[in-house]
Write an enzyme that holds these catalytic residues in place. Structure first.
Site, PDB file in Angstrom:
ATOM      1  N   LYS A 139      -3.871 -14.588   7.227  1.00 48.36           N
ATOM      2  CA  LYS A 139      -2.731 -13.679   8.063  1.00 48.36           C
ATOM      3  C   LYS A 139      -2.970 -14.423   9.685  1.00 48.36           C
ATOM      4  CE  LYS A 139      -3.038  -9.287   7.665  1.00 48.36           C
ATOM      5  NZ  LYS A 139      -3.622  -7.758   7.557  1.00 48.36           N
ATOM      6  N   GLY A 152       5.497  -8.280  11.905  1.00 45.31           N
ATOM      7  CA  GLY A 152       6.455  -8.176  11.469  1.00 45.31           C
ATOM      8  C   GLY A 152       6.288  -8.779   9.799  1.00 45.31           C
ATOM      9  N   LYS A 207       9.250  -0.941   6.928  1.00 47.97           N
ATOM     10  CA  LYS A 207       9.176   0.599   6.361  1.00 47.97           C
ATOM     11  C   LYS A 207      10.492   1.104   6.145  1.00 47.97           C
ATOM     12  CE  LYS A 207       5.007   1.080   8.994  1.00 47.97           C
ATOM     13  NZ  LYS A 207       4.266   1.503  10.250  1.00 47.97           N
ATOM     14  N   HIS A 226       7.931  -5.955   4.154  1.00 54.35           N
ATOM     15  CA  HIS A 226       6.948  -5.211   5.164  1.00 54.35           C
ATOM     16  C   HIS A 226       7.711  -4.547   6.107  1.00 54.35           C
ATOM     17  CE1 HIS A 226       3.912  -7.752   3.191  1.00 54.35           C
ATOM     18  NE2 HIS A 226       4.523  -8.954   3.693  1.00 54.35           N
ATOM     19  N   ARG A 282       1.443   2.369  20.784  1.00 53.59           N
ATOM     20  CA  ARG A 282       2.775   3.175  21.335  1.00 53.59           C
ATOM     21  C   ARG A 282       3.397   4.166  20.422  1.00 53.59           C
ATOM     22  NH1 ARG A 282       5.800   0.863  16.974  1.00 53.59           N
ATOM     23  NH2 ARG A 282       5.242  -0.943  16.216  1.00 53.59           N
TER      24      ARG A 282
HETATM   25  P1  ADP Z   1       2.370  -7.310  10.678  1.00 52.99           P
HETATM   26  O1  ADP Z   1       1.898  -6.925  12.038  1.00 52.99           O
HETATM   27  O2  ADP Z   1       2.961  -8.549  10.555  1.00 52.99           O
HETATM   28  O3  ADP Z   1       3.325  -6.169  10.216  1.00 52.99           O
HETATM   29  P2  ADP Z   1      -0.032  -6.217   9.069  1.00 52.99           P
HETATM   30  O4  ADP Z   1      -1.354  -6.464   9.143  1.00 52.99           O
HETATM   31  O5  ADP Z   1       0.425  -4.766   9.907  1.00 52.99           O
HETATM   32  O6  ADP Z   1       1.033  -7.427   9.584  1.00 52.99           O
HETATM   33  O7  ADP Z   1       0.397  -6.306   7.388  1.00 52.99           O
HETATM   34  C1  ADP Z   1       1.816  -5.798   7.163  1.00 52.99           C
HETATM   35  C2  ADP Z   1       2.030  -5.707   5.792  1.00 52.99           C
HETATM   36  O8  ADP Z   1       1.377  -6.739   5.195  1.00 52.99           O
HETATM   37  C3  ADP Z   1       0.983  -4.505   5.187  1.00 52.99           C
HETATM   38  O9  ADP Z   1       1.751  -3.046   5.598  1.00 52.99           O
HETATM   39  C4  ADP Z   1       0.901  -4.399   3.965  1.00 52.99           C
HETATM   40  O10 ADP Z   1       2.288  -4.375   3.251  1.00 52.99           O
HETATM   41  C5  ADP Z   1       0.805  -6.116   3.746  1.00 52.99           C
HETATM   42  N1  ADP Z   1      -0.862  -6.581   3.846  1.00 52.99           N
HETATM   43  C6  ADP Z   1      -1.502  -6.545   5.059  1.00 52.99           C
HETATM   44  N2  ADP Z   1      -2.889  -6.904   4.654  1.00 52.99           N
HETATM   45  C7  ADP Z   1      -2.887  -7.047   3.575  1.00 52.99           C
HETATM   46  C8  ADP Z   1      -4.086  -7.025   2.465  1.00 52.99           C
HETATM   47  N3  ADP Z   1      -5.123  -7.512   3.016  1.00 52.99           N
HETATM   48  N4  ADP Z   1      -3.941  -7.001   1.329  1.00 52.99           N
HETATM   49  C9  ADP Z   1      -2.436  -6.747   0.717  1.00 52.99           C
HETATM   50  N5  ADP Z   1      -1.337  -6.403   1.578  1.00 52.99           N
HETATM   51  C10 ADP Z   1      -1.709  -6.752   2.749  1.00 52.99           C
END
Ligand code: ADP
Length: 446
Positions: free
Chosen positions: A158, A164, A237, A235, A291
């Site tokens: 990541k 996003g 909602k 990703h 926020r």
């Molecule tokens: P962003 O800030 O890009 O939205 P997030 O960390 O909130 O990133 O993750 C977005 C989405 O990616 C999560 O809602 C989930 O669907 C998927 N995701 C994130 N981390 C994991 C993980 N460790 N394992 C599986 N899916 C993940």
């Protein structure tokens, strides 16, 4: 005391904030681009200022123009809504330097939570459960191989500066690892100008469950339960509910308490959302949004608490209006995000709305700034409204949602309403039996 709020946003959230200000007797200033002169929040605000041409970077993201608009109108506070400048620490600092109240957390807290590695480390230090993963940034191929072996496959790479859902890559085995690692890095560099990445255990079938928190900045904090936002496409909602069909009362109060305790220790100020993935009874922190969220109305529906009123109260230095013990969770609420998009391909569908009829009745809320004759500009996010339905039970809520979706008319453009009509009749959705991949599979097999 705050006497005049400038709303640094557009669309349904600008209207949402404006309504709260009116109820509190606070004067309002709308800012808008040249593409948004006809917007409902501009019409309803006490004053309005045009801050630039249509592209967001020249208008809604233009800090100098927004500060100038505050000075011209004498606004003493800014509500940033969500998106745009809502999580921009520099913006919070600049307002502070001008003696204008930023309705949100401190710039330091925005910074901590805006960097994913620091956020995760902070969450862990505050006693919040996190996804097993690398201690910090993964720097080299050797480091990636070693860390992935320690975590166990599959792993997810990541971007530290991510958002996003971009810059994320899964490696199922060691054979996929280096390609995933290097692709994630270059995607992150392109999307965010920062190639820093970290590694996490990849969870196969989690739900996305988030906790709404609120702090007064002086060490008092509460939680307002959870929202289940597992129905996502890329990703993003699209359907959110409270409570989560997957949790019982004990689980809710336990994770809620952990989050409230953490916010107390942090002396967090204002509204925040702590996002988790939830699998096999365990919560794993993924990020915190500092926020108001798009989906905040489902929490308002089941608690009866106006979160924007609360934000303004806290920003005025008046503390929280409720204690944890006073919060009563009542019934069930579902929000559907209505986007101006094709309901199957999700291709944006800007244009003129020829006919608009919003549904009504008990337990129905429509947050939308659009109307018949309104021309949706092509420059911004395609969210044109939110439908929120409340019922005493989830079953009642679903029955009501089915009726309300049949009543809703938006003509002239394509919207996601037909997708929700399909979902509300689906047995998995009726049973609350879905994870974060459910919608993608459903759309692929349809
Ligand atoms: P962003 O800030 O890009 O939205 P997030 O960390 O909130 O990133 O993750 C977005 C989405 O990616 C999560 O809602 C989930 O669907 C998927 N995701 C994130 N981390 C994991 C993980 N460790 N394992 C599986 N899916 C993940």
């Amino acid at each position: 005391m705050i006497s005049k709020i400038l709303i640094a946003n557009r669309g349904e959230i600008a209207l949402r904030v404006l309504r709260a200000c009116k109820e509190l007797g606070i004067a309002t200033v709308a800012v808008h681009s040249t593409a948004d002169s006809d917007a409902m929040h501009v019409r309803l605000a006490d004053e309005s200022v045009c801050i630039g041409p249509p592209p967001s970077r020249d208008s809604y993201l233009n800090i100098h123009q927004i500060v100038a608009a505050c000075e011209i109108t004498g606004a003493d506070a800014v509500h940033p809504g969500y998106g745009f400048l809502s999580e921009n620490a520099k913006f919070a600092d600049i307002l502070d330097a001008h003696g204008i109240t930023f309705i949100g957390p401190t710039a330091d807290h925005i910074r901590i939570m805006g960097d994913k590695i620091t956020a995760k480390q902070t969450a862990q230090d505050l006693g919040i459960p996190v996804v097993p993963g690398s201690a910090g940034e993964v720097l080299s191929d050797e480091d990636a191989i070693k860390t992935a072996r320690e975590i166990g496959y599959p792993v997810l790479i990541k971007a530290t500066a991510g958002g996003g859902g971009r810059g994320m890559k899964v490696a199922k085995t060691e054979e996929d690892l280096l390609e995933a690692f290097n692709t994630a890095r270059s995607e992150a560099a392109n999307a965010f100008g920062n190639d820093s990445v970290y590694m996490e255990k990849y969870l196969g079938k989690p739900r996305h469950i988030e906790i709404q928190v609120f702090g007064d900045g002086a060490g008092n904090a509460i939680h307002l339960g959870e929202r289940d936002c597992s129905l996502q496409r890329r990703h993003q909602k699209i359907w959110e509910e409270a409570n989560s069909p997957a949790l019982n009362v004990e689980q809710r109060m336990k994770i809620g308490q952990i989050c409230a305790d953490a916010m107390r220790k942090l002396k967090y100020r204002g509204a925040g959302t702590i996002e988790f993935l939830y699998e096999n009874g365990e919560f794993y922190f993924i990020e915190m949004n500092t926020r108001l969220q798009v989906e905040h109305p489902v929490t308002e529906a089941i608690t009866g608490i106006d979160l924007v009123h609360e934000q303004i109260r806290v920003a005025s230095g008046n503390g929280l209006s409720v204690t944890q013990d006073e919060i009563v969770f009542s019934g069930h609420a579902i929000e559907c995000r209505i986007n101006a998009e094709d309901p199957r391909t999700f291709v944006p569908s800007p244009g003129t709305i020829t006919h608009f009829h919003a549904p009504g009745g008990l337990g129905v809320r429509v947050d939308s700034g659009v109307y018949a004759g309104y021309k949706i500009p092509p420059y911004y996010d395609s969210l044109i409204g939110k439908l929120i339905v409340h019922g005493r039970t989830r079953v009642e809520c679903m029955m009501r949602l089915r009726r309300v979706l049949d009543e809703f008319v938006i003509d002239g453009i394509k919207t996601t309403l037909p997708l929700f009509q399909d979902l509300v009749s689906n047995p998995d959705i009726a049973n609350g039996d879905y994870d974060i991949h459910w919608l993608e599979h459903y759309l692929a097999n349809d």
